[in-house]
Design a protein around this motif. Structure first.
Motif, PDB file in Angstrom:
ATOM      1  N   GLN A 136       1.049  -1.284  -0.083  1.00 27.25           N
ATOM      2  CA  GLN A 136      -0.085   0.107  -0.065  1.00 27.25           C
ATOM      3  C   GLN A 136       0.843   1.142  -0.050  1.00 27.25           C
ATOM      4  N   LYS A 137       1.983   1.230   0.730  1.00 21.23           N
ATOM      5  CA  LYS A 137       2.932   2.421   0.750  1.00 21.23           C
ATOM      6  C   LYS A 137       3.283   2.623  -0.553  1.00 21.23           C
ATOM      7  N   ASN A 138       3.684   1.546  -1.409  1.00 22.83           N
ATOM      8  CA  ASN A 138       4.390   1.728  -2.617  1.00 22.83           C
ATOM      9  C   ASN A 138       3.332   2.291  -3.688  1.00 22.83           C
ATOM     10  N   ARG A 139       2.000   1.915  -3.432  1.00 19.90           N
ATOM     11  CA  ARG A 139       1.024   2.416  -4.340  1.00 19.90           C
ATOM     12  C   ARG A 139       0.546   4.029  -4.145  1.00 19.90           C
ATOM     13  N   TYR A 140       0.777   4.440  -2.689  1.00 22.05           N
ATOM     14  CA  TYR A 140       0.791   5.959  -2.410  1.00 22.05           C
ATOM     15  C   TYR A 140       1.999   6.566  -2.876  1.00 22.05           C
ATOM     16  N   ARG A 141       2.895   5.987  -2.697  1.00 23.51           N
ATOM     17  CA  ARG A 141       4.345   6.708  -3.096  1.00 23.51           C
ATOM     18  C   ARG A 141       4.207   6.939  -4.973  1.00 23.51           C
ATOM     19  N   GLN A 142       3.651   5.894  -5.488  1.00 20.88           N
ATOM     20  CA  GLN A 142       3.419   5.940  -7.033  1.00 20.88           C
ATOM     21  C   GLN A 142       2.624   7.290  -7.269  1.00 20.88           C
ATOM     22  N   MET A 143       1.729   7.425  -6.589  1.00 19.74           N
ATOM     23  CA  MET A 143       0.843   8.688  -6.598  1.00 19.74           C
ATOM     24  C   MET A 143       1.484  10.019  -6.228  1.00 19.74           C
ATOM     25  N   LEU A 144       2.539   9.947  -5.386  1.00 19.46           N
ATOM     26  CA  LEU A 144       3.391  11.072  -5.239  1.00 19.46           C
ATOM     27  C   LEU A 144       4.144  11.370  -6.071  1.00 19.46           C
ATOM     28  N   VAL A 145       4.583  10.544  -6.998  1.00 17.32           N
ATOM     29  CA  VAL A 145       5.886  10.485  -7.767  1.00 17.32           C
ATOM     30  C   VAL A 145       5.215  10.724  -9.389  1.00 17.32           C
ATOM     31  N   ARG A 146       4.046  10.469  -9.559  1.00 16.62           N
ATOM     32  CA  ARG A 146       3.592  10.543 -10.769  1.00 16.62           C
ATOM     33  C   ARG A 146       2.675  11.841 -10.986  1.00 16.62           C
ATOM     34  N   THR A 147       2.162  12.377 -10.096  1.00 20.04           N
ATOM     35  CA  THR A 147       1.864  13.841 -10.086  1.00 20.04           C
ATOM     36  C   THR A 147       2.502  14.955 -10.295  1.00 20.04           C
ATOM     37  N   PRO A 148       3.780  14.732  -9.693  1.00 22.96           N
ATOM     38  CA  PRO A 148       4.607  15.872 -10.507  1.00 22.96           C
ATOM     39  C   PRO A 148       5.088  15.685 -11.702  1.00 22.96           C
ATOM     40  N   LEU A 149       5.371  14.400 -11.958  1.00 20.61           N
ATOM     41  CA  LEU A 149       5.973  14.221 -13.452  1.00 20.61           C
ATOM     42  C   LEU A 149       4.873  14.857 -14.422  1.00 20.61           C
ATOM     43  N   LEU A 150       3.527  14.476 -14.068  1.00 19.55           N
ATOM     44  CA  LEU A 150       2.489  15.058 -15.081  1.00 19.55           C
ATOM     45  C   LEU A 150       2.269  16.531 -15.050  1.00 19.55           C
ATOM     46  N   ALA A 151       2.750  16.920 -13.661  1.00 20.28           N
ATOM     47  CA  ALA A 151       2.687  18.375 -13.475  1.00 20.28           C
ATOM     48  C   ALA A 151       3.929  18.918 -14.629  1.00 20.28           C
ATOM     49  N   ALA A 152       4.951  18.437 -14.576  1.00 21.01           N
ATOM     50  CA  ALA A 152       6.117  18.912 -15.195  1.00 21.01           C
ATOM     51  C   ALA A 152       5.939  18.840 -16.588  1.00 21.01           C
ATOM     52  N   GLY A 153       5.459  17.654 -17.085  1.00 22.90           N
ATOM     53  CA  GLY A 153       5.038  17.626 -18.516  1.00 22.90           C
ATOM     54  C   GLY A 153       4.037  18.791 -18.906  1.00 22.90           C
ATOM     55  N   LEU A 154       3.196  18.792 -18.486  1.00 19.62           N
ATOM     56  CA  LEU A 154       2.154  19.907 -18.693  1.00 19.62           C
ATOM     57  C   LEU A 154       2.817  21.401 -18.722  1.00 19.62           C
ATOM     58  N   ALA A 155       3.738  21.606 -17.734  1.00 18.88           N
ATOM     59  CA  ALA A 155       4.397  22.907 -17.962  1.00 18.88           C
ATOM     60  C   ALA A 155       5.057  23.117 -18.833  1.00 18.88           C
ATOM     61  N   GLN A 156       5.890  22.185 -19.287  1.00 21.57           N
ATOM     62  CA  GLN A 156       6.985  21.991 -20.439  1.00 21.57           C
ATOM     63  C   GLN A 156       6.023  22.038 -21.882  1.00 21.57           C
ATOM     64  N   SER A 157       5.176  21.269 -22.019  1.00 19.25           N
ATOM     65  CA  SER A 157       4.620  21.147 -23.506  1.00 19.25           C
ATOM     66  C   SER A 157       3.217  22.015 -23.469  1.00 19.25           C
ATOM     67  N   ALA A 158       2.286  21.834 -22.414  1.00 20.40           N
ATOM     68  CA  ALA A 158       1.138  22.633 -22.772  1.00 20.40           C
ATOM     69  C   ALA A 158       1.171  24.110 -22.463  1.00 20.40           C
ATOM     70  N   GLN A 159       2.021  24.244 -21.301  1.00 15.43           N
ATOM     71  CA  GLN A 159       2.015  25.795 -21.094  1.00 15.43           C
ATOM     72  C   GLN A 159       3.417  26.462 -21.248  1.00 15.43           C
ATOM     73  N   THR A 160       4.008  25.902 -22.302  1.00 18.35           N
ATOM     74  CA  THR A 160       5.424  26.070 -22.424  1.00 18.35           C
ATOM     75  C   THR A 160       6.254  27.153 -21.621  1.00 18.35           C
ATOM     76  N   ASP A 161       6.373  26.414 -20.222  1.00 15.28           N
ATOM     77  CA  ASP A 161       6.907  27.224 -19.275  1.00 15.28           C
ATOM     78  C   ASP A 161       7.934  26.218 -18.667  1.00 15.28           C
ATOM     79  N   PRO A 162       9.071  26.180 -19.714  1.00 16.25           N
ATOM     80  CA  PRO A 162      10.085  25.129 -19.309  1.00 16.25           C
ATOM     81  C   PRO A 162      10.909  25.423 -17.723  1.00 16.25           C
TER      82      PRO A 162
END
Length: 173
Positions: free
Chosen positions: A25-51
């Motif tokens: 369960q801890k690993n599942r929650y850790r996955q949530m913690l690390v995937r969210t910033p990865l998604l946010a960074a990808g969106l900042a880079q591509s969709a928001q053009t804010d590298p």
């Protein structure tokens, strides 16, 4: 909205990790913690053009994913976002360093398009530096181009596709 809520999303899994002793369960929650910033960074880079924002989000990301079973894949996804962010910022040396790390994690086959794009950018930067007689800039960029060209030449010469293999000599030259 994801940018705004990514920090808020982290509070739930952090609390859940603190309240469970079950490692699965801890690993599942850790996955949530690390995937969210990865998604946010990808969106900042591509969709928001804010590298710059993408790089800020990924600051310290390596420490966050260390203990996870799929850490290598997560790190290579983060590195790819970093490469493009640095390229967009014109920070070619940092882009090259991040790209070399990415290629070592993923292999040349997956990163070859990124290599080619960065080589094109480096060539343009070197041409500009020569035109301005800026030898310091040439000395800074040329080794990066040499490293990437080496990756590209090796990838082509070892490739099983005969069409790609035919390009090896051109890359080596």
């Amino acid at each position: 909205e994801i940018q705004t809520t990514s920090d808020q999303i982290a509070t739930g899994p952090k609390a859940a990790i603190a309240n469970t002793t079950n490692e699965k369960q801890k690993n599942r929650y850790r996955q949530m913690l690390v995937r969210t910033p990865l998604l946010a960074a990808g969106l900042a880079q591509s969709a928001q053009t804010d590298p710059k924002r993408a790089l800020q989000i990924l600051d310290g990301y390596e420490q966050t994913v260390q203990a996870l079973p799929n850490a290598d894949q997560l790190l290579s996804d983060a590195l790819q976002t970093r490469v493009f962010a640095y390229m967009d910022l014109g920070e070619n040396v940092k882009a090259t360093d991040a790209l070399v790390d990415l290629l070592q994690k993923r292999g040349a086959n997956e990163g070859i398009k990124v290599v080619y794009d960065l080589l094109q950018r480096l060539n343009k930067e070197i041409d500009k530096a020569y035109a301005k007689n800026d030898q310091a800039k040439v000395k800074e960029l040329a080794p990066n181009r040499a490293v990437l060209t080496g990756f590209l030449a090796k990838w082509a010469s070892e490739n099983k596709d005969p069409k790609v293999k035919e390009m090896a000599y051109g890359y080596q030259a």
